[in-house]
Design a protein around this motif. Structure first.
Motif, mmCIF file in Angstrom:
data_model
loop_
_atom_site.group_PDB
_atom_site.id
_atom_site.type_symbol
_atom_site.label_atom_id
_atom_site.label_comp_id
_atom_site.label_asym_id
_atom_site.label_seq_id
_atom_site.Cartn_x
_atom_site.Cartn_y
_atom_site.Cartn_z
ATOM 1 N N GLY A 1 69.519 48.203 -3.699
ATOM 2 C CA GLY A 1 69.641 48.489 -5.123
ATOM 3 C C GLY A 1 68.507 49.367 -5.593
ATOM 4 N N LEU A 2 68.180 49.260 -6.873
ATOM 5 C CA LEU A 2 67.120 50.084 -7.453
ATOM 6 C C LEU A 2 66.105 49.163 -8.116
ATOM 7 C CD1 LEU A 2 66.179 53.010 -8.058
ATOM 8 C CD2 LEU A 2 67.368 52.819 -10.250
ATOM 9 N N PRO A 3 65.000 48.870 -7.429
ATOM 10 C CA PRO A 3 63.969 48.035 -8.045
ATOM 11 C C PRO A 3 63.475 48.638 -9.356
ATOM 12 C CG PRO A 3 63.560 48.308 -5.695
ATOM 13 C CD PRO A 3 64.661 49.252 -6.050
ATOM 14 N N GLU A 4 63.113 47.792 -10.290
ATOM 15 C CA GLU A 4 62.678 48.253 -11.606
ATOM 16 C C GLU A 4 61.479 49.190 -11.487
ATOM 17 O OE1 GLU A 4 61.290 46.441 -15.950
ATOM 18 O OE2 GLU A 4 61.838 45.092 -14.311
ATOM 19 N N GLY A 5 61.583 50.321 -12.175
ATOM 20 C CA GLY A 5 60.486 51.285 -12.200
ATOM 21 C C GLY A 5 60.529 52.325 -11.105
ATOM 22 N N ASP B 1 68.459 65.312 1.631
ATOM 23 C CA ASP B 1 69.530 64.490 1.069
ATOM 24 C C ASP B 1 70.383 63.875 2.167
ATOM 25 O OD1 ASP B 1 68.676 65.037 -1.460
ATOM 26 O OD2 ASP B 1 70.221 66.529 -1.903
ATOM 27 N N SER B 2 70.630 64.637 3.236
ATOM 28 C CA SER B 2 71.437 64.133 4.347
ATOM 29 C C SER B 2 70.753 62.944 5.021
ATOM 30 C CB SER B 2 71.667 65.260 5.363
ATOM 31 O OG SER B 2 72.419 64.797 6.462
ATOM 32 N N LYS B 3 69.436 63.042 5.198
ATOM 33 C CA LYS B 3 68.686 61.933 5.799
ATOM 34 C C LYS B 3 68.722 60.706 4.900
ATOM 35 C CE LYS B 3 65.316 64.338 8.768
ATOM 36 N NZ LYS B 3 65.407 63.441 9.944
ATOM 37 N N LYS B 4 68.610 60.917 3.583
ATOM 38 C CA LYS B 4 68.639 59.788 2.659
ATOM 39 C C LYS B 4 70.003 59.106 2.657
ATOM 40 C CE LYS B 4 66.926 61.868 -1.077
ATOM 41 N NZ LYS B 4 66.387 61.965 -2.472
ATOM 42 N N LYS B 5 71.079 59.916 2.706
ATOM 43 C CA LYS B 5 72.415 59.342 2.743
ATOM 44 C C LYS B 5 72.644 58.538 4.009
ATOM 45 C CE LYS B 5 74.570 62.905 -0.150
ATOM 46 N NZ LYS B 5 75.496 64.075 -0.171
ATOM 47 N N ALA B 6 72.189 59.092 5.138
ATOM 48 C CA ALA B 6 72.355 58.386 6.418
ATOM 49 C C ALA B 6 71.573 57.080 6.446
ATOM 50 C CB ALA B 6 71.914 59.306 7.560
ATOM 51 N N SER B 7 70.480 57.016 5.672
ATOM 52 C CA SER B 7 69.632 55.821 5.646
ATOM 53 C C SER B 7 70.006 54.865 4.515
ATOM 54 C CB SER B 7 68.159 56.232 5.489
ATOM 55 O OG SER B 7 67.784 57.138 6.507
ATOM 56 N N ASN B 8 71.028 55.237 3.742
ATOM 57 C CA ASN B 8 71.512 54.392 2.633
ATOM 58 C C ASN B 8 70.453 54.182 1.558
ATOM 59 O OD1 ASN B 8 73.479 52.897 1.264
ATOM 60 N ND2 ASN B 8 72.810 50.972 2.182
ATOM 61 N N ILE B 9 69.668 55.208 1.279
ATOM 62 C CA ILE B 9 68.718 55.111 0.166
ATOM 63 C C ILE B 9 68.898 56.308 -0.757
ATOM 64 C CG2 ILE B 9 66.982 53.724 1.361
ATOM 65 C CD1 ILE B 9 65.391 56.327 1.788
ATOM 66 N N PHE B 10 70.082 56.883 -0.778
ATOM 67 C CA PHE B 10 70.336 58.066 -1.617
ATOM 68 C C PHE B 10 70.596 57.623 -3.053
ATOM 69 C CE2 PHE B 10 72.956 61.583 -3.284
ATOM 70 C CZ PHE B 10 72.080 62.620 -3.028
ATOM 71 N N LEU C 1 62.195 48.299 2.864
ATOM 72 C CA LEU C 1 63.399 49.103 3.043
ATOM 73 C C LEU C 1 64.630 48.373 2.510
ATOM 74 C CD1 LEU C 1 64.957 51.517 4.181
ATOM 75 C CD2 LEU C 1 64.930 50.397 6.417
ATOM 76 N N GLU C 2 64.706 47.080 2.757
ATOM 77 C CA GLU C 2 65.865 46.303 2.318
ATOM 78 C C GLU C 2 66.001 46.321 0.796
ATOM 79 O OE1 GLU C 2 63.468 45.223 4.318
ATOM 80 O OE2 GLU C 2 64.565 45.372 6.232
ATOM 81 N N GLN C 3 64.887 46.306 0.081
ATOM 82 C CA GLN C 3 64.930 46.339 -1.382
ATOM 83 C C GLN C 3 65.494 47.661 -1.886
ATOM 84 O OE1 GLN C 3 60.600 45.121 -1.613
ATOM 85 N NE2 GLN C 3 61.359 44.045 -3.429
ATOM 86 N N LEU C 4 65.095 48.736 -1.232
ATOM 87 C CA LEU C 4 65.537 50.059 -1.670
ATOM 88 C C LEU C 4 66.984 50.334 -1.260
ATOM 89 C CD1 LEU C 4 62.261 51.972 -0.764
ATOM 90 C CD2 LEU C 4 63.078 51.457 -3.069
ATOM 91 N N GLU D 1 54.839 53.555 7.621
ATOM 92 C CA GLU D 1 55.479 53.133 8.868
ATOM 93 C C GLU D 1 57.000 53.135 8.723
ATOM 94 O OE1 GLU D 1 53.084 51.491 7.281
ATOM 95 O OE2 GLU D 1 51.383 51.917 8.619
ATOM 96 N N ASP D 2 57.492 52.555 7.618
ATOM 97 C CA ASP D 2 58.943 52.527 7.405
ATOM 98 C C ASP D 2 59.502 53.928 7.203
ATOM 99 O OD1 ASP D 2 59.043 49.813 7.657
ATOM 100 O OD2 ASP D 2 59.095 49.386 5.505
ATOM 101 N N PHE D 3 58.727 54.751 6.505
ATOM 102 C CA PHE D 3 59.177 56.118 6.248
ATOM 103 C C PHE D 3 59.347 56.877 7.559
ATOM 104 C CE2 PHE D 3 58.827 60.589 5.383
ATOM 105 C CZ PHE D 3 59.456 60.766 4.164
#
Length: 309
Positions: free
Chosen positions: A261-265, A300-309, A255-258, A278-280
């Motif tokens: 930033g944006l990991p390659e690929g 999209d709202s869930k992704k924004k709240a989780s900072n992975i948008f 989760l911390e990687q995502l 599990e993390d999902f």
């Protein structure tokens, strides 16, 4: 012209308000068109206090248009028409087809409009007399194949009396014909161009290169450029089931990687797909299948709240 045989239209001129009824329109649509025409005939488009002109209301059946009707539209042009011997389309239904979350998912889209056509997936439009498969520019080969199988089974199992072999027509994003766009009121041919995804990192790199007088960096291989044919835009994606990105079914990130930033690929529009199960579940408070059934705005709202948008 924007006319089509399955709808009604109201045309306001200085002297007449035409209520035009397509041959495939319903009685309710014809009634509504006449009511609107009667309201519009007394409207004025001048400054406050302008007296409206005396307009007559004329109801026209398709094929009975006088010359002045076409003159007001700039001349008679081609438009989607239903032949007299052709069965009438049914109320259209739109389905979203995707395998982005690891399994092929199909969800009906209620009260759909053009913005519901997602360019990284396949959409199935059923109009009763035919089924259209709209293929987004970044749809992958498996989505296209599974959507075609779905359309065949859908026709075979339909209970509305249709023939199981009614046409299944593939429509490409950016090359939609009139007989498809007529089911999306207010269709904007430039919509895809206006909402084209631009990689922010690529934009920064281009700006820096321009400041330093260097040639611009090459565009990402998985992003098509406007003006290319659909085959050029989707050729790579159709050959690669993941559209050029890492397959989220076999590639997972912390989760911390995502979030950092944006990991390659990684597909920037589906970072959540690269989380472990599990993390999902902990982050989205639901499993992947339930998440896929949520409307896009809620995902999209869930992704924004989780900072992975």
């Amino acid at each position: 012209t924007s006319l089509n045989s399955i709808d009604c239209f109201v045309l306001v001129t200085p002297s007449t308000v035409f209520a035009w009824n397509g041959s495939g329109s319903t009685d309710d649509e014809k009634t509504s068109a006449l009511k609107i025409a009667n309201k519009l005939k007394d409207m004025t488009y001048g400054p406050p206090g302008t007296v409206p002109p005396a307009r007559a209301v004329t109801v026209l059946a398709e094929g009975e248009e006088p010359l002045d009707f076409w003159d007001c539209l700039g001349g008679k042009g081609d438009y989607p028409q239903v032949r007299p011997d052709e069965p009438m389309p049914a109320e259209p239904r739109l389905f979203h087809c995707t395998d982005k979350f690891g399994a092929f998912q199909v969800e009906e889209v209620a009260n759909f409009e053009q913005s519901d056509l997602l360019d990284d997936d396949v959409m199935m439009l059923d109009v009763g007399v035919s089924v259209y498969l709209w293929v987004g520019r970044s749809a992958n080969r498996l989505e296209v194949e599974k959507s075609m199988d779905l359309a065949r089974k859908y026709n075979a199992q339909a209970t509305d009396g249709r023939h199981p072999d009614i046409p299944i027509v593939q429509v490409k994003s950016g090359a939609e014909p009139d007989f498809f766009t007529q089911y999306f009121p207010g269709w904007d041919a430039a919509y895809a161009e206006k909402h084209l995804f631009v990689d922010p990192l690529e934009s920064i790199a281009r700006a820096r290169a321009e400041e330093q007088g260097l040639p611009p960096p090459p565009a990402s291989p998985n992003k098509g450029q406007l003006g290319q044919s659909h085959e050029e835009l989707t050729g790579h994606a159709l050959l690669n089931p993941t559209g050029g990105f890492l397959d989220p079914r076999t590639n997972k990130f912390a989760l911390e990687q995502l979030q950092g930033g944006l990991p390659e690929g990684v597909d920037p529009t589906a970072k959540e797909a690269y989380l472990s199960d599990e993390d999902f579940a902990a982050l989205m408070d639901c499993d992947r299948a339930s998440y896929a059934k949520l409307p896009k705005w809620k995902r999209d709202s869930k992704k924004k709240a989780s900072n992975i948008f």
